[in-house]
Design a protein around this motif. Sequence first.
Motif, PDB file in Angstrom:
ATOM      1  N   VAL A  40      19.107  74.493  41.735  1.00 38.85           N
ATOM      2  CA  VAL A  40      18.805  74.298  40.319  1.00 38.85           C
ATOM      3  C   VAL A  40      19.945  74.834  39.460  1.00 38.85           C
ATOM      4  CG1 VAL A  40      17.192  74.866  38.485  1.00 38.85           C
ATOM      5  CG2 VAL A  40      16.357  74.446  40.776  1.00 38.85           C
ATOM      6  N   TYR A  41      20.467  75.947  39.885  1.00 41.48           N
ATOM      7  CA  TYR A  41      21.590  76.525  39.144  1.00 41.48           C
ATOM      8  C   TYR A  41      22.761  75.571  39.128  1.00 41.48           C
ATOM      9  CZ  TYR A  41      24.351  80.445  37.404  1.00 41.48           C
ATOM     10  OH  TYR A  41      25.114  81.275  36.643  1.00 41.48           O
ATOM     11  N   LYS A  42      22.998  74.962  40.288  1.00 45.42           N
ATOM     12  CA  LYS A  42      24.124  74.033  40.379  1.00 45.42           C
ATOM     13  C   LYS A  42      23.918  72.859  39.436  1.00 45.42           C
ATOM     14  CE  LYS A  42      24.830  71.361  43.991  1.00 45.42           C
ATOM     15  NZ  LYS A  42      25.234  70.781  45.264  1.00 45.42           N
ATOM     16  N   VAL A  43      22.734  72.322  39.467  1.00 46.86           N
ATOM     17  CA  VAL A  43      22.454  71.169  38.602  1.00 46.86           C
ATOM     18  C   VAL A  43      22.614  71.555  37.138  1.00 46.86           C
ATOM     19  CG1 VAL A  43      20.562  69.744  37.797  1.00 46.86           C
ATOM     20  CG2 VAL A  43      21.029  69.895  40.204  1.00 46.86           C
ATOM     21  N   LEU A  83      24.534  73.812  35.874  1.00 47.66           N
ATOM     22  CA  LEU A  83      25.953  73.896  35.539  1.00 47.66           C
ATOM     23  C   LEU A  83      26.578  72.515  35.416  1.00 47.66           C
ATOM     24  CD1 LEU A  83      27.397  76.903  37.518  1.00 47.66           C
ATOM     25  CD2 LEU A  83      26.299  76.794  35.309  1.00 47.66           C
ATOM     26  N   GLN A  84      26.103  71.608  36.260  1.00 50.60           N
ATOM     27  CA  GLN A  84      26.648  70.256  36.159  1.00 50.60           C
ATOM     28  C   GLN A  84      26.277  69.621  34.823  1.00 50.60           C
ATOM     29  OE1 GLN A  84      25.068  68.828  39.895  1.00 50.60           O
ATOM     30  NE2 GLN A  84      27.137  68.472  40.664  1.00 50.60           N
ATOM     31  N   TYR A  85      25.080  69.919  34.349  1.00 49.67           N
ATOM     32  CA  TYR A  85      24.716  69.409  33.030  1.00 49.67           C
ATOM     33  C   TYR A  85      25.622  70.023  31.969  1.00 49.67           C
ATOM     34  CZ  TYR A  85      20.206  67.745  34.802  1.00 49.67           C
ATOM     35  OH  TYR A  85      19.204  67.106  35.471  1.00 49.67           O
ATOM     36  N   LEU A  86      25.809  71.322  32.100  1.00 52.95           N
ATOM     37  CA  LEU A  86      26.553  72.043  31.069  1.00 52.95           C
ATOM     38  C   LEU A  86      27.971  71.516  30.958  1.00 52.95           C
ATOM     39  CD1 LEU A  86      26.097  74.349  29.138  1.00 52.95           C
ATOM     40  CD2 LEU A  86      26.859  75.909  30.889  1.00 52.95           C
ATOM     41  N   SER A  87      28.552  71.224  32.114  1.00 54.59           N
ATOM     42  CA  SER A  87      29.938  70.777  32.069  1.00 54.59           C
ATOM     43  C   SER A  87      30.040  69.295  31.805  1.00 54.59           C
ATOM     44  CB  SER A  87      30.616  71.112  33.390  1.00 54.59           C
ATOM     45  OG  SER A  87      29.953  70.426  34.426  1.00 54.59           O
ATOM     46  N   GLY A  88      28.925  68.585  31.827  1.00 49.99           N
ATOM     47  CA  GLY A  88      28.983  67.157  31.565  1.00 49.99           C
ATOM     48  C   GLY A  88      29.304  66.321  32.783  1.00 49.99           C
ATOM     49  N   ASP A  89      29.200  66.915  33.965  1.00 44.72           N
ATOM     50  CA  ASP A  89      29.480  66.133  35.164  1.00 44.72           C
ATOM     51  C   ASP A  89      28.412  65.096  35.429  1.00 44.72           C
ATOM     52  OD1 ASP A  89      30.948  68.790  37.200  1.00 44.72           O
ATOM     53  OD2 ASP A  89      31.809  67.329  35.797  1.00 44.72           O
ATOM     54  N   ILE A  90      27.205  65.455  35.164  1.00 42.27           N
ATOM     55  CA  ILE A  90      26.124  64.485  35.336  1.00 42.27           C
ATOM     56  C   ILE A  90      25.662  64.106  33.960  1.00 42.27           C
ATOM     57  CG2 ILE A  90      23.824  64.094  36.212  1.00 42.27           C
ATOM     58  CD1 ILE A  90      24.219  66.028  38.310  1.00 42.27           C
ATOM     59  N   CYS A  91      25.765  62.816  33.639  1.00 43.71           N
ATOM     60  CA  CYS A  91      25.169  62.423  32.377  1.00 43.71           C
ATOM     61  C   CYS A  91      24.599  61.022  32.480  1.00 43.71           C
ATOM     62  CB  CYS A  91      26.144  62.611  31.231  1.00 43.71           C
ATOM     63  SG  CYS A  91      27.200  61.247  30.920  1.00 43.71           S
ATOM     64  N   GLY A  92      23.612  60.758  31.673  1.00 39.36           N
ATOM     65  CA  GLY A  92      22.865  59.515  31.828  1.00 39.36           C
ATOM     66  C   GLY A  92      21.445  59.874  32.243  1.00 39.36           C
ATOM     67  N   GLY A  93      20.471  59.208  31.647  1.00 40.18           N
ATOM     68  CA  GLY A  93      19.073  59.589  31.844  1.00 40.18           C
ATOM     69  C   GLY A  93      18.652  59.584  33.294  1.00 40.18           C
ATOM     70  N   ASN A  94      18.956  58.479  34.001  1.00 39.85           N
ATOM     71  CA  ASN A  94      18.510  58.375  35.386  1.00 39.85           C
ATOM     72  C   ASN A  94      19.189  59.399  36.265  1.00 39.85           C
ATOM     73  OD1 ASN A  94      16.773  56.328  34.911  1.00 39.85           O
ATOM     74  ND2 ASN A  94      18.156  54.693  35.531  1.00 39.85           N
ATOM     75  N   ALA A  95      20.503  59.563  36.069  1.00 42.84           N
ATOM     76  CA  ALA A  95      21.250  60.481  36.934  1.00 42.84           C
ATOM     77  C   ALA A  95      20.744  61.897  36.764  1.00 42.84           C
ATOM     78  CB  ALA A  95      22.740  60.393  36.612  1.00 42.84           C
ATOM     79  N   ARG A  96      20.523  62.283  35.519  1.00 42.14           N
ATOM     80  CA  ARG A  96      20.053  63.654  35.286  1.00 42.14           C
ATOM     81  C   ARG A  96      18.680  63.863  35.901  1.00 42.14           C
ATOM     82  NH1 ARG A  96      20.428  64.682  29.040  1.00 42.14           N
ATOM     83  NH2 ARG A  96      19.741  66.769  29.598  1.00 42.14           N
ATOM     84  N   CYS A  97      17.839  62.866  35.729  1.00 47.78           N
ATOM     85  CA  CYS A  97      16.487  63.011  36.249  1.00 47.78           C
ATOM     86  C   CYS A  97      16.497  63.106  37.764  1.00 47.78           C
ATOM     87  CB  CYS A  97      15.661  61.819  35.783  1.00 47.78           C
ATOM     88  SG  CYS A  97      13.943  61.957  36.191  1.00 47.78           S
ATOM     89  N   ILE A  98      17.259  62.238  38.395  1.00 51.53           N
ATOM     90  CA  ILE A  98      17.284  62.257  39.860  1.00 51.53           C
ATOM     91  C   ILE A  98      17.880  63.565  40.365  1.00 51.53           C
ATOM     92  CG2 ILE A  98      18.311  61.171  41.879  1.00 51.53           C
ATOM     93  CD1 ILE A  98      18.036  58.528  40.572  1.00 51.53           C
ATOM     94  N   ALA A  99      18.960  64.024  39.725  1.00 50.22           N
ATOM     95  CA  ALA A  99      19.571  65.279  40.166  1.00 50.22           C
ATOM     96  C   ALA A  99      18.587  66.433  40.037  1.00 50.22           C
ATOM     97  CB  ALA A  99      20.824  65.558  39.334  1.00 50.22           C
ATOM     98  N   MET A 100      17.886  66.441  38.921  1.00 47.88           N
ATOM     99  CA  MET A 100      16.934  67.532  38.714  1.00 47.88           C
ATOM    100  C   MET A 100      15.824  67.486  39.757  1.00 47.88           C
ATOM    101  SD  MET A 100      14.469  68.114  35.491  1.00 47.88           S
ATOM    102  CE  MET A 100      13.400  66.793  35.972  1.00 47.88           C
ATOM    103  N   LEU A 101      15.299  66.282  40.015  1.00 49.63           N
ATOM    104  CA  LEU A 101      14.199  66.188  40.966  1.00 49.63           C
ATOM    105  C   LEU A 101      14.647  66.560  42.365  1.00 49.63           C
ATOM    106  CD1 LEU A 101      12.306  63.010  39.789  1.00 49.63           C
ATOM    107  CD2 LEU A 101      11.544  65.363  39.677  1.00 49.63           C
ATOM    108  N   GLN A 102      15.859  66.188  42.702  1.00 48.76           N
ATOM    109  CA  GLN A 102      16.324  66.549  44.039  1.00 48.76           C
ATOM    110  C   GLN A 102      16.539  68.051  44.147  1.00 48.76           C
ATOM    111  OE1 GLN A 102      19.594  63.837  44.405  1.00 48.76           O
ATOM    112  NE2 GLN A 102      18.341  62.338  45.506  1.00 48.76           N
ATOM    113  N   ALA A 103      17.014  68.653  43.066  1.00 48.66           N
ATOM    114  CA  ALA A 103      17.145  70.113  43.082  1.00 48.66           C
ATOM    115  C   ALA A 103      15.777  70.755  43.238  1.00 48.66           C
ATOM    116  CB  ALA A 103      17.813  70.589  41.797  1.00 48.66           C
ATOM    117  N   PHE A 104      14.772  70.200  42.544  1.00 53.95           N
ATOM    118  CA  PHE A 104      13.430  70.752  42.691  1.00 53.95           C
ATOM    119  C   PHE A 104      12.910  70.568  44.098  1.00 53.95           C
ATOM    120  CE2 PHE A 104      13.512  72.217  38.737  1.00 53.95           C
ATOM    121  CZ  PHE A 104      12.923  71.537  37.694  1.00 53.95           C
ATOM    122  N   GLN A 105      13.252  69.453  44.709  1.00 49.83           N
ATOM    123  CA  GLN A 105      12.829  69.236  46.090  1.00 49.83           C
ATOM    124  C   GLN A 105      13.350  70.357  46.980  1.00 49.83           C
ATOM    125  OE1 GLN A 105      14.211  65.291  47.069  1.00 49.83           O
ATOM    126  NE2 GLN A 105      12.152  64.644  47.579  1.00 49.83           N
TER     127      GLN A 105
END
Lengths: 349, 647
Positions: free
Chosen positions: B326-329, B331-353
């Motif tokens: 979750v921390y990694k995700v 940070l990725q949001y903060l730096s703008g590495d992951i952007c876009g609704g679907n990408a953010r959602c999928i990354a977050m859900l996988q981190a939660f998994q």
Amino acid sequence: MSMSAYYQTRAAHHGVVTSDWLAQSQEAATRAVVTGGQEIVDGGKSGRAFSVIDEFNNWRKQPDLAEAVAAIRALAAVIRNSEAKTMMELEIELKKASDSLKSWDTTSISLTAGCDLFMRYVTRTSALEYEDFNSARSRLIERAEKFGEISYKARKIIAMLSQDFIFDGCTILVHGFSRVVMEVLKMAAQNKKLFRVLCTEGRPDRSGLRLANELAKLDVPVKLLIDSAVAYTMDEVDMVFVGADGVVESGGIINMMGTYQIALVAHSMNKPVYVAAESYKFARLYPLDQKDMGPALRPIDFGVPIPSKVEVETSARDYTPPQYLTLLFTDLGVLTPSVVSDELIQLYL
Amino acid sequence: MDSRRSSRAVIDPKVRQVGFFTSAPLPPDRTQSDPPDPIRSPPLADASSPGNSLSPVMIPPPRHPSDSLLRLPHSPSDAFPPPSPTTTTTSLGDFSDDVTAASSPPPAAARVRGRGSSVKQQGAASSFPGGGFEVPPSVKAPSSVPASGLTTVSVVKLPPGISENAGGSVSVEVQSDRALNSKPLKEKTSKAERRAIQEAQRAAKAAAKAEGIKTPAVTALANAKSAKSTKPSPQRNDSAVVVAASEKKGGDRSVEKDRKKDVPHPRMQYDDKSRVQKLKKRSVVKPTEARNRVELFRHLPQYEHGTQLPVLQSKFFQLDTLHPAVYKVGLQYLSGDICGGNARCIAMLQAFQEAIRDYSTPPAKTLSRDLTAKISSYVSFLIDCRPLSVSMGNAIRFLKSQIAKIPISLSESEAKATLHSDIERFINEKIILADRVIVKHAVTKIRDGDVLLTYGSSSAVEMILQHAHELGKQFRVVIVDSRPKHEGKLLLRRLVRKGLSCTYTHINAISYIMHEVTRVFLGASSVLSNGTVYSRVGTACVAMVAYGFHIPVLVCCEAYKFHERVQLDSICSNELGDPDSISKVPGREDINHLDGWDKSENLQLLNLIYDATPSDYVSLIITDYGMIPPTSVPVIVREYGRGQLWI
């Protein structure tokens, strides 16, 4: 040049015999025989397909019967003639028959909608466990029969609903010959309302002539206009009443060529446009512009020979976007155009 | 054609009954055949309130058992306000024997009010009074059904139970009174009674969570719970006083809290200093507020960007509360590495998994409540990194409802496996398969010879264009791009590589290029209930110009991004980006006119991320439920918004 069988049939209903209609009906008759022959060659199952379309055409020829009802009656005939022993088999047969009907005439929206509705009903109720096959079969047949009644009742309901909107002394503009609108006006006349009807000629079908004829029989004052005179007379019009060949998901309607024009003129002059359509005409189409629909061509007889270099726009229908329509009178009630999608979502999803 | 249609035909056609209406008892085939049918049949007394779209299908079964059940402890349970105060006082009377003798009239009245309303709710399945609380009482009814002996307890305790959420930093105006009154109530109860109360509360909370109480409520609940568990009973007085004090403070902020109850967390108003401070105390990311903020947008969070990243990266190995994924995700949001609704959602859900996989229930705690609290803490961390998008918010709501639905009897590994597969299915069905359906629908709208315009970079639109190209359709694409993100450049690169003929232009030239265009395809971060499309800033301009040229605008959006809120402008809810990215142009060092802009008092830079496109400009919305007009978004939300509960 291909021709829309749907609009051809309508012309046949209207009974306005023109020379080109004669020629086309000849051609269509030969075409049907040819297609029938091809399908017999296909194999055993296609014998059924042939009879579906045949059946459908028989029903369709009756002027008072709606397309969707004819389609469903044809599918009921399929069930009756079917030799399937299980629901699954029957469903598959029905699906095939429905697909062949739809592909035979791709331009008819109510045909497609009617087939879809019936198939939807079949699939939704086929999984009932307490029923055995025969009772399920008879239920489906009975349902199909009832659909005809429902459709007839639908016209009465629509006519009843629209009575409130026709006030004494009003002038109604009508385009094309819609059986539903005819019912509306008939009931208004029977209720002793005083109103006047302006009807457009409706070229190339000239269905307006037939409508004028019918209205004159009911002692309703009728005035015939040529199609170009709509804007000229829009000032004295209080409301516009049209039927629909299909009501699409956006809430717009697909109707005889000229409806869009009239709706535009009415909208710019702040006259309400009312559409009378049964609910089985709701279709899951979503045209974005006029060309977004499948073409439905109907050749036009100009009375004089046209040189071959000149192209003719022969489309038989147009699409009226929902912002130009005021209300839809359906058997579900008086609806605004945005409710159509609501109904479709609940029906099909 | 349906049976429901024939039954409707017999009703007076002048009256069209939309939604719920009384009808004849269901014939057997109807209940089996048609999922939406039960929506239409159950009789609801006050079904006219718009908030009543909550889980209509869940109402019929619990009604009858709860009705008969409620008759046991109380006399006329279905009777509404007039008789209920009397019944409640009587039954309240037997409970409160050993309870505070010193219950003053206002607490009793408030309790009665709370009680009466909750009885009303249980009986009539109507929405909560005042607070607009989103827990449908019908769901509570099942929870109270099994605990028949505890019905009295559960009903009384529900308002205080819910106001426990209020006990933390969040409070609801209506329930704040109850909180005040219930606190003295609890102090006087014996230990056994407290345990009984807690059991009932747990059951009620589980049912309440099934309706997806928003983050703040649960966060606050978690805080309140942890606070309670650490404080032994002699300190209850203090906690009550503290709570009361915060309630008082909550009084003047109560309207806002009220709103907060209805509204997902991202819309917390950041110009409220005390709330912001409270938030900062809890957060892992310690952002500093930006200077020179635009007055109109003070209610949105704006922090210094860029300075956080090194600090946070160094903290990676010192985490105790956060899972590293979750921390990694974050940070990725903060730096703008992951952007876009679907990408953010999928990354977050996988981190939660991953977090759920590594999770183990601490002793003496239930999995569902503890895990929910943990997820909430992760979510607040992610919010600190970057405010949630609507897609993420809906996904979190789904996850929490799934956690809440886990039966207590399930073992930990089974529960974790269930959750893992639920998340997997959510991603698959709502995002990946949904995108395929959208592409399938959308390519039917592309004809040979079309010139398609798109703005920015939407994953759905990119898939559509690629698929249409694969199908062999002849068209060309105009990509409109804007500063500061220049997302269109990436899209351009990918499309050109696939062999599509593309034109690239800036948004300044939109009216110049629009006359060549035949269709406009846009993506969306979310579509709101009034048909407003909430999307990347600049989308509204493109849609407006297209509308002016009578060009159809097609919005492609998965249905899980729909939201029931309504937004009229782009101001009340938005996201502020980094103003420095406006002041500098990468690669052009000579454009340095805005260097040192923060020193000037008269100059404020505004970098909005989203904007709201009115529904008039949108011709068609393509979703995985088909092509719908913008007016039908609330229909989808109504029919299928709760659908995820039945996955």
